[in-house]
Design a protein around this motif. Structure first.
Motif, PDB file in Angstrom:
ATOM      1  N   CYS A  89       0.828  -1.210   0.000  1.00 50.53           N
ATOM      2  CA  CYS A  89       0.000   0.000   0.000  1.00 50.53           C
ATOM      3  C   CYS A  89       0.864   1.262   0.000  1.00 50.53           C
ATOM      4  N   HIS A  90       1.917   1.258   0.797  1.00 50.81           N
ATOM      5  CA  HIS A  90       2.804   2.418   0.855  1.00 50.81           C
ATOM      6  C   HIS A  90       3.530   2.597  -0.474  1.00 50.81           C
ATOM      7  N   ALA A  91       4.047   1.518  -1.032  1.00 46.42           N
ATOM      8  CA  ALA A  91       4.751   1.594  -2.316  1.00 46.42           C
ATOM      9  C   ALA A  91       3.824   2.066  -3.426  1.00 46.42           C
ATOM     10  N   ALA A  92       2.575   1.626  -3.390  1.00 47.29           N
ATOM     11  CA  ALA A  92       1.618   1.967  -4.442  1.00 47.29           C
ATOM     12  C   ALA A  92       1.262   3.452  -4.464  1.00 47.29           C
ATOM     13  N   GLU A  93       1.562   4.167  -3.394  1.00 47.07           N
ATOM     14  CA  GLU A  93       1.282   5.602  -3.393  1.00 47.07           C
ATOM     15  C   GLU A  93       2.141   6.353  -4.404  1.00 47.07           C
ATOM     16  N   SER A  94       3.301   5.765  -4.775  1.00 50.98           N
ATOM     17  CA  SER A  94       4.166   6.466  -5.726  1.00 50.98           C
ATOM     18  C   SER A  94       4.632   5.580  -6.881  1.00 50.98           C
ATOM     19  N   ALA A  95       4.213   4.324  -6.929  1.00 52.13           N
ATOM     20  CA  ALA A  95       4.672   3.398  -7.967  1.00 52.13           C
ATOM     21  C   ALA A  95       3.603   3.185  -9.030  1.00 52.13           C
ATOM     22  N   THR A  96       4.033   2.746 -10.192  1.00 49.58           N
ATOM     23  CA  THR A  96       3.100   2.316 -11.235  1.00 49.58           C
ATOM     24  C   THR A  96       3.167   0.801 -11.419  1.00 49.58           C
ATOM     25  N   SER A  97       4.245   0.197 -10.921  1.00 53.39           N
ATOM     26  CA  SER A  97       4.440  -1.239 -11.022  1.00 53.39           C
ATOM     27  C   SER A  97       5.254  -1.694  -9.814  1.00 53.39           C
ATOM     28  N   ILE A  98       4.884  -2.842  -9.246  1.00 55.23           N
ATOM     29  CA  ILE A  98       5.567  -3.382  -8.071  1.00 55.23           C
ATOM     30  C   ILE A  98       5.916  -4.836  -8.338  1.00 55.23           C
ATOM     31  N   ASP A  99       7.182  -5.207  -8.098  1.00 56.24           N
ATOM     32  CA  ASP A  99       7.612  -6.601  -8.149  1.00 56.24           C
ATOM     33  C   ASP A  99       7.618  -7.125  -6.720  1.00 56.24           C
ATOM     34  N   ASP A 133      -5.783 -12.283   2.319  1.00 56.96           N
ATOM     35  CA  ASP A 133      -5.622 -10.849   2.572  1.00 56.96           C
ATOM     36  C   ASP A 133      -4.754 -10.190   1.507  1.00 56.96           C
ATOM     37  N   LEU A 134      -3.713 -10.885   1.087  1.00 58.49           N
ATOM     38  CA  LEU A 134      -2.830 -10.345   0.061  1.00 58.49           C
ATOM     39  C   LEU A 134      -3.575 -10.169  -1.260  1.00 58.49           C
ATOM     40  N   ALA A 135      -4.463 -11.093  -1.590  1.00 56.39           N
ATOM     41  CA  ALA A 135      -5.260 -10.965  -2.816  1.00 56.39           C
ATOM     42  C   ALA A 135      -6.127  -9.702  -2.772  1.00 56.39           C
ATOM     43  N   VAL A 136      -6.691  -9.385  -1.608  1.00 59.62           N
ATOM     44  CA  VAL A 136      -7.476  -8.150  -1.466  1.00 59.62           C
ATOM     45  C   VAL A 136      -6.593  -6.933  -1.712  1.00 59.62           C
ATOM     46  N   THR A 137      -5.386  -6.953  -1.163  1.00 59.02           N
ATOM     47  CA  THR A 137      -4.455  -5.840  -1.341  1.00 59.02           C
ATOM     48  C   THR A 137      -4.088  -5.663  -2.808  1.00 59.02           C
ATOM     49  N   VAL A 138      -3.752  -6.751  -3.470  1.00 62.43           N
ATOM     50  CA  VAL A 138      -3.367  -6.675  -4.889  1.00 62.43           C
ATOM     51  C   VAL A 138      -4.530  -6.154  -5.722  1.00 62.43           C
ATOM     52  N   ASP A 139      -5.756  -6.613  -5.447  1.00 56.94           N
ATOM     53  CA  ASP A 139      -6.926  -6.114  -6.173  1.00 56.94           C
ATOM     54  C   ASP A 139      -7.137  -4.626  -5.934  1.00 56.94           C
ATOM     55  N   LEU A 140      -6.975  -4.199  -4.697  1.00 62.65           N
ATOM     56  CA  LEU A 140      -7.129  -2.786  -4.351  1.00 62.65           C
ATOM     57  C   LEU A 140      -6.111  -1.929  -5.099  1.00 62.65           C
ATOM     58  N   ILE A 141      -4.880  -2.392  -5.115  1.00 62.97           N
ATOM     59  CA  ILE A 141      -3.818  -1.657  -5.791  1.00 62.97           C
ATOM     60  C   ILE A 141      -4.064  -1.640  -7.301  1.00 62.97           C
ATOM     61  N   GLY A 145      -4.690   1.352 -10.578  1.00 59.83           N
ATOM     62  CA  GLY A 145      -3.842   1.427 -11.763  1.00 59.83           C
ATOM     63  C   GLY A 145      -2.403   1.005 -11.557  1.00 59.83           C
ATOM     64  N   VAL A 146      -2.107   0.354 -10.433  1.00 61.27           N
ATOM     65  CA  VAL A 146      -0.744  -0.096 -10.152  1.00 61.27           C
ATOM     66  C   VAL A 146      -0.714  -1.628 -10.340  1.00 61.27           C
ATOM     67  N   THR A 147       0.267  -2.104 -11.093  1.00 57.84           N
ATOM     68  CA  THR A 147       0.418  -3.519 -11.364  1.00 57.84           C
ATOM     69  C   THR A 147       1.335  -4.162 -10.335  1.00 57.84           C
ATOM     70  N   VAL A 148       0.913  -5.310  -9.794  1.00 56.68           N
ATOM     71  CA  VAL A 148       1.759  -6.068  -8.869  1.00 56.68           C
ATOM     72  C   VAL A 148       2.120  -7.384  -9.560  1.00 56.68           C
ATOM     73  N   HIS A 149       3.427  -7.640  -9.672  1.00 60.65           N
ATOM     74  CA  HIS A 149       3.942  -8.875 -10.273  1.00 60.65           C
ATOM     75  C   HIS A 149       4.472  -9.759  -9.154  1.00 60.65           C
ATOM     76  N   ARG A 150       3.883 -10.933  -8.957  1.00 62.69           N
ATOM     77  CA  ARG A 150       4.396 -11.887  -7.965  1.00 62.69           C
ATOM     78  C   ARG A 150       5.521 -12.667  -8.618  1.00 62.69           C
ATOM     79  N   ILE A 151       6.696 -12.560  -8.034  1.00 57.64           N
ATOM     80  CA  ILE A 151       7.892 -13.191  -8.605  1.00 57.64           C
ATOM     81  C   ILE A 151       8.427 -14.220  -7.630  1.00 57.64           C
TER      82      ILE A 151
END
Length: 151
Positions: A89-99, A133-141, A145-151
């Motif tokens: 959530c904190h990263a998504a405030e300034s990111a467009t994509s999160i790994d 809970d993580l799925a809810v977070t990823v959906d929210l993000i 408009g922020v993409t989360v890539h699970r690596i």
């Protein structure tokens, strides 16, 4: 930006941010003197405590109440519960994509974290809750408009 969650700071000592909500992390579960480069995102009362601690007070200390996306979790029926969610959530405030790497043992169901620490509450039930809970977070993000890539 690189975020380390809880004791992952030990394996990623050059992380910019530490996301850790529980006080024990700051009371001996990290090696003495180990700090992130920029700041810590933690529970509000822990942030207040760290502001009075040498070595922590020089960092940017952000309480969970200062992260706008955290409040949005309650509206989705699953309040925020884990430090990995806070980091996202904190990263998504300034990111467009999160790994996203790791997530403790959530994906693999292991009873240990990345440092070998077994700690309390490393059960299959815990990992199932964390995955939900993580799925809810990823959906929210993603809705922001922020993409989360699970690596």
């Amino acid at each position: 930006m690189v975020y380390a969650v809880n004791r992952a700071l030990i394996t990623v000592p050059d992380a910019d941010w530490l996301s850790a909500g529980d006080m024990p992390i700051f009371q001996g579960l990290l090696p003495a003197g180990l700090r992130p480069a920029v700041g810590v995102v933690t529970m509000d009362d822990v942030a207040d405590h760290l502001r009075r601690q040498p070595g922590w007070s020089l960092l940017r200390l952000v309480g969970w109440g200062g992260v706008q996306m955290i409040a949005a979790h309650a509206a989705r029926g699953r309040p925020l519960a884990w430090s990995v969610q806070v980091a996202l959530c904190h990263a998504a405030e300034s990111a467009t994509s999160i790994d996203l790497y790791g997530c403790d043992g959530a994906a693999g169901g292991t009873p240990i974290d990345c440092t070998g620490y077994t700690g309390p509450d490393r059960s299959d039930e815990r990992w199932a809750r964390e995955e939900l809970d993580l799925a809810v977070t990823v959906d929210l993000i993603a809705a922001r408009g922020v993409t989360v890539h699970r690596i």
